[in-house]
Design a protein around this motif. Structure first.
Motif, PDB file in Angstrom:
ATOM      1  N   VAL A  60     -61.052 -16.351 -36.163  1.00 15.63           N
ATOM      2  CA  VAL A  60     -62.114 -15.582 -36.823  1.00 15.63           C
ATOM      3  C   VAL A  60     -62.046 -14.114 -36.428  1.00 15.63           C
ATOM      4  O   VAL A  60     -62.093 -13.214 -37.286  1.00 15.63           O
ATOM      5  N   VAL A 104     -66.932 -15.977 -43.977  1.00 13.61           N
ATOM      6  CA  VAL A 104     -67.158 -15.450 -42.631  1.00 13.61           C
ATOM      7  C   VAL A 104     -67.810 -14.082 -42.770  1.00 13.61           C
ATOM      8  O   VAL A 104     -67.244 -13.158 -43.361  1.00 13.61           O
ATOM      9  N   VAL A 134     -71.283 -15.265 -38.327  1.00 21.97           N
ATOM     10  CA  VAL A 134     -70.166 -16.120 -37.919  1.00 21.97           C
ATOM     11  C   VAL A 134     -69.299 -15.397 -36.897  1.00 21.97           C
ATOM     12  O   VAL A 134     -68.829 -15.995 -35.921  1.00 21.97           O
TER      13      VAL A 134
END
Length: 281
Positions: free
Chosen positions: A247, A266, A270
């Protein structure tokens, strides 16, 4: 040293050891627990309080600062005749990294008096064990030297005359209040109470999972065999760490814009969750 730098702030497992058992102190430190709690309160009979305090003082003087930082001492309550002597003994150690857990925390003024007695660098854990403590939890959490809140759920039930069932849904309101108060005060996630059955691994894991689901970041342990499972349940798996690194890598490439990863959007929340997994940001 400031409250935010204390290992007790982010400890997952905190293992109780009676102050009357100095032969167990080193073993507890080697158990894998993030911190140990040397108990001068409930684990020590009235006639042994002074001897236990003297033994603890001798032990603390033998430790390096890095080890002292992993030690929490639960002192006797403010309305007992042993409280002042406990604080006097701990003043030097508190300046070197030992955290002090105050049982039956209910009054902000009492926490301020404790902080004054221990010195400006002392870190406190406020243990909430009564309705009065819960009613004052937001104010207690905002005391400058309070590093973290903890839930003494057994004494809390006793105070209210409760008989919670095995999964303790009756205590949800109190757990939520501690997590919310910690968040409002900018404190680390609080510490949940003990699992009394040291032989029931399934119950321990279920209790730790419930703690994590509510937003607790740590759990009190009463036996070394509980430590590893608490650390695992309240920590992050390797799969979660791999996800978090992906991420953050993708977020860096997208320059702050929302993007899709594995079919899921995302955005900033997040990304912050991924930062929390890796302890960055």
């Amino acid at each position: 040293m400031t409250a935010v730098s204390s290992p007790a702030c982010h400890a997952r497992s905190l293992l109780f050891v009676p102050a009357t058992k100095p032969e167990r102190f080193a073993k507890a430190l080697d158990s894998g627990a993030d911190c140990i709690i040397i108990d001068l309160e409930d684990a020590v009979a009235e006639g042994s309080k002074d001897v236990a305090r003297d033994q603890l003082a001798q032990f603390l003087t033998s430790l390096a600062p890095g080890v002292l930082a992993r030690i929490v001492v639960r002192v006797n309550a403010v309305d007992t005749c042993w409280h002042a002597a406990d604080l006097a003994m701990l003043r030097h150690s508190a300046a070197q990294g030992v955290t002090v857990m105050q049982p039956k925390s209910e009054a902000p003024a009492a926490l301020r008096d404790i902080a004054q007695a221990l010195g400006a660098n002392a870190c406190l854990v406020a243990l909430i064990e009564s309705l009065a403590g819960l009613d004052a939890v937001d104010v207690l959490a905002r005391e400058p030297q309070v590093a973290r809140l903890a839930f003494g759920h057994l004494d809390f039930q006793l105070d209210l005359g409760m008989r919670a069932s095995v999964d303790e849904p009756e205590l949800a309101f109190a757990r939520h209040a501690l997590v919310a108060a910690s968040r409002r005060a900018g404190l680390p996630a609080p510490i949940d109470g003990v699992t009394t059955d040291t032989q029931d691994a399934e119950r321990l894991v279920a209790d730790a999972r419930r703690a994590r689901a509510f937003g607790f970041g740590g759990k009190l342990c009463i036996h070394p065999t509980q430590v590893a499972r608490v650390n695992e349940t309240l920590g992050y798996s390797e799969a979660e760490r791999i996800w978090a690194r992906r991420v953050l890598d993708e977020a860096a490439r997208h320059g702050g814009e929302a993007f899709s990863l594995d079919g899921r959007m995302v955005d900033l929340p997040v990304i912050r969750a991924a930062q929390a997994v890796l302890g960055v940001g």
